[in-house]
Design a protein around this motif. Structure first.
Motif, PDB file in Angstrom:
ATOM      1  N   LYS A  14      41.271  50.359  47.508  1.00  0.00           N
ATOM      2  CA  LYS A  14      42.254  49.312  47.261  1.00  0.00           C
ATOM      3  C   LYS A  14      43.175  49.629  46.081  1.00  0.00           C
ATOM      4  CE  LYS A  14      39.352  45.639  49.111  1.00  0.00           C
ATOM      5  NZ  LYS A  14      40.029  44.631  49.884  1.00  0.00           N
ATOM      6  N   TYR A 133      42.372  41.776  41.478  1.00  0.00           N
ATOM      7  CA  TYR A 133      41.162  41.669  42.287  1.00  0.00           C
ATOM      8  C   TYR A 133      40.059  41.026  41.457  1.00  0.00           C
ATOM      9  CZ  TYR A 133      43.070  44.549  45.990  1.00  0.00           C
ATOM     10  OH  TYR A 133      43.839  45.017  47.019  1.00  0.00           O
ATOM     11  N   GLU A 153      41.587  38.972  50.719  1.00  0.00           N
ATOM     12  CA  GLU A 153      41.310  40.371  50.374  1.00  0.00           C
ATOM     13  C   GLU A 153      41.231  40.638  48.871  1.00  0.00           C
ATOM     14  OE1 GLU A 153      45.170  42.373  49.086  1.00  0.00           O
ATOM     15  OE2 GLU A 153      44.070  43.441  50.634  1.00  0.00           O
ATOM     16  N   LYS A 154      41.684  39.710  48.046  1.00  0.00           N
ATOM     17  CA  LYS A 154      41.612  39.882  46.596  1.00  0.00           C
ATOM     18  C   LYS A 154      40.208  39.578  46.050  1.00  0.00           C
ATOM     19  CE  LYS A 154      46.397  38.779  45.844  1.00  0.00           C
ATOM     20  NZ  LYS A 154      47.195  38.976  44.660  1.00  0.00           N
TER      21      LYS A 154
END
Length: 165
Positions: A14, A133, A153-154
């Motif tokens: 990521k 994140y 998705e974080k």
């Protein structure tokens, strides 16, 4: 350590520059004994000060704390202000590497609202800082799924067992 290997893999995948790692206390770094809920509900003095530290988990978090791209936070629920104060004292004794300004205690007597309050703290931190994140280590599946649902998705969820090799 399994968790470090997973975090390193996720970081590369990521392209994470900074990760905020939120860690629950009860059942993660401090023992939660089945049936003690009545003492917590009745605000029995000293209940949190007497909790057994989970040394393996604390030692692994101490190692994680040395990683420059990860910042550790405590995120724990309480019913009463006195319990939050006891948790701070417990952390200062058993896990002093957690900075006081990185300790968050949500207070609510409704279990569902307590879970949402934790996610709200994470959302606020995610939206206010340069971190893109967040990770939560908790022993309650419901809150981990709630984080996935609300943060997408974080959000990187891990069950407490991931800290034990």
């Amino acid at each position: 350590m399994y968790l470090l290997e997973e975090l390193d893999r996720i970081k590369k995948q990521k392209n994470i520059k900074k990760l905020y790692m939120f860690v629950d206390m009860d059942g993660v770094i401090a023992d939660y004994r089945f049936g003690e809920g009545i003492n917590i509900k009745n605000n029995v003095q000293g209940i949190y000060l007497k909790k057994r530290p989970i040394i393996t988990t604390i030692n692994n978090l101490k190692e994680i704390n040395k990683i420059d791209w990860i910042e550790l936070f405590i995120l724990s629920s309480c019913l009463y202000e006195e319990q939050a104060n006891e948790k701070v004292l417990w952390l200062q004794k058993y896990a002093p590497f957690f900075k006081r300004e990185n300790m968050f205690f949500t207070m609510n007597d409704n279990f569902i609202d307590r879970k949402q309050a934790k996610i709200d703290v994470i959302k606020e931190k995610l939206n206010s800082d340069s971190c893109n994140y967040v990770c939560l280590i908790d022993d309650t599946h419901d809150i981990l799924f709630m984080g996935i649902e609300q943060l997408g998705e974080k959000f990187i969820p891990f069950h407490a067992i991931s800290l034990i090799d």
